[in-house]
Design a protein around this motif. Structure first.
Motif, PDB file in Angstrom:
ATOM      1  N   ALA A 222       0.833  -1.207   0.000  1.00  0.00           N
ATOM      2  CA  ALA A 222       0.000   0.000   0.000  1.00  0.00           C
ATOM      3  C   ALA A 222       0.867   1.256   0.000  1.00  0.00           C
ATOM      4  O   ALA A 222       0.562   2.237  -0.681  1.00  0.00           O
ATOM      5  CB  ALA A 222      -0.931  -0.001   1.205  1.00  0.00           C
ATOM      6  N   HIS A 223       1.960   1.235   0.744  1.00  0.00           N
ATOM      7  CA  HIS A 223       2.845   2.398   0.819  1.00  0.00           C
ATOM      8  C   HIS A 223       3.590   2.615  -0.504  1.00  0.00           C
ATOM      9  O   HIS A 223       3.788   3.762  -0.935  1.00  0.00           O
ATOM     10  CB  HIS A 223       3.846   2.219   1.958  1.00  0.00           C
ATOM     11  N   LEU A 224       3.996   1.519  -1.153  1.00  0.00           N
ATOM     12  CA  LEU A 224       4.667   1.632  -2.444  1.00  0.00           C
ATOM     13  C   LEU A 224       3.715   2.237  -3.471  1.00  0.00           C
ATOM     14  O   LEU A 224       4.104   3.118  -4.259  1.00  0.00           O
ATOM     15  CB  LEU A 224       5.147   0.250  -2.899  1.00  0.00           C
ATOM     16  N   LEU A 225       2.470   1.774  -3.455  1.00  0.00           N
ATOM     17  CA  LEU A 225       1.477   2.319  -4.365  1.00  0.00           C
ATOM     18  C   LEU A 225       1.262   3.807  -4.109  1.00  0.00           C
ATOM     19  O   LEU A 225       1.197   4.612  -5.037  1.00  0.00           O
ATOM     20  CB  LEU A 225       0.168   1.538  -4.212  1.00  0.00           C
ATOM     21  N   MET A 226       1.177   4.192  -2.846  1.00  0.00           N
ATOM     22  CA  MET A 226       0.987   5.603  -2.514  1.00  0.00           C
ATOM     23  C   MET A 226       2.183   6.441  -2.935  1.00  0.00           C
ATOM     24  O   MET A 226       2.018   7.573  -3.408  1.00  0.00           O
ATOM     25  CB  MET A 226       0.730   5.766  -1.022  1.00  0.00           C
ATOM     26  N   ASP A 227       3.376   5.916  -2.789  1.00  0.00           N
ATOM     27  CA  ASP A 227       4.583   6.654  -3.176  1.00  0.00           C
ATOM     28  C   ASP A 227       4.544   7.032  -4.653  1.00  0.00           C
ATOM     29  O   ASP A 227       4.869   8.168  -5.029  1.00  0.00           O
ATOM     30  CB  ASP A 227       5.840   5.816  -2.893  1.00  0.00           C
ATOM     31  N   ILE A 228       4.155   6.071  -5.498  1.00  0.00           N
ATOM     32  CA  ILE A 228       4.153   6.345  -6.933  1.00  0.00           C
ATOM     33  C   ILE A 228       3.010   7.283  -7.312  1.00  0.00           C
ATOM     34  O   ILE A 228       3.146   8.119  -8.209  1.00  0.00           O
ATOM     35  CB  ILE A 228       4.103   5.025  -7.740  1.00  0.00           C
ATOM     36  N   LEU A 229       1.887   7.184  -6.604  1.00  0.00           N
ATOM     37  CA  LEU A 229       0.772   8.082  -6.889  1.00  0.00           C
ATOM     38  C   LEU A 229       1.101   9.520  -6.500  1.00  0.00           C
ATOM     39  O   LEU A 229       0.856  10.461  -7.262  1.00  0.00           O
ATOM     40  CB  LEU A 229      -0.489   7.622  -6.151  1.00  0.00           C
TER      41      LEU A 229
END
Length: 241
Positions: free
Chosen positions: A45-52
């Protein structure tokens, strides 16, 4: 070995399938966030948020977000903190959906086992479609990616995060996945926006520690694509795996 790791190993040894995966998440729903984001230090979830956050601009509060394999709602929680407000969730576990509902973040929640049942949402509707951690052997098959694409509106975004597990089956899965992502790009269905790597995606679920007592992590990859706004492209068939 922790009880959670032992349970995970037992299920994996039997081979994840439709019944096994639903039972696994129903059984672990109450402790899911502690087990995965705590014990295994999962950062999907954090990796996804980082890219967003690095690549997504605009009025986030107005965007319609489809959170696929939403689990207990961790992705929606992080996205809410970043200004997103409108969420629809899909998951295979009713107990996980019940916990996600308690967050009060979702406008709608749907039960579906992806790869076996169709994605139960309106097509060409969502500004952003996310799948954090659900792509892998025994979980969501590669064919689901086209369903995520179909759910996004023209010009919308699709974001996928997954761990790079080391088994031969997972390596084959990754090869098929990246082949499909490339074919969809060549067919004009979408264009790549960004790819982000994470060295410490999660603790290796098959290893407690390294030989020297240190933690052993697997890497992770997050892909962000934008759906074509000018054409629906050519959807060539793709074999499920």
């Amino acid at each position: 070995m922790s009880d959670f790791r032992r349970h995970l190993d037992e299920v994996k040894s039997k081979g994840f399938g439709s019944e096994q995966i639903v039972k696994f998440y129903n059984d672990r729903a109450e402790t899911y966030e502690q087990d995965f984001f705590g014990t295994l230090e999962l950062r999907s979830a954090h990796l996804l948020m980082d890219i967003l956050v690095a690549n997504f601009s605009g009025e986030r509060q107005k965007l319609q977000v489809l959170d696929v394999a939403c689990g207990s709602g961790m992705v929606a929680k992080l996205m809410f903190e970043a200004g997103f407000r409108n969420f629809v969730g899909v998951d295979c576990s009713q107990k996980m959906l019940d916990i996600a509902a308690e967050s009060g973040l979702y406008q709608d929640l749907h039960l579906a086992l992806l790869g076996t049942e169709p994605l139960p949402v309106q097509t060409a509707w969502f500004d952003l479609v996310t799948l954090a951690g659900g792509l892998g052997v025994g979980f969501c098959p590669v064919s689901v990616v086209r369903e995520l694409w179909a759910a996004a509106k023209p010009g919308g975004f699709i974001c996928l995060a997954r761990g790079n597990h080391s088994s031969s089956a997972e390596q084959e899965f990754r090869t098929h996945l990246e082949t499909e992502l490339q074919l969809m790009e060549e067919d004009g269905l979408w264009s790549p926006v960004a790819v982000r790597q994470e060295d410490r995606y999660m603790l290796d679920p098959n290893l407690e520690t390294s030989g020297e007592g240190g933690k052993v992590y697997i890497t992770g990859t997050c892909y962000l694509y934008r759906k074509s706004s000018s054409t629906e492209g050519n959807q060539r068939p793709f074999k499920k795996m």
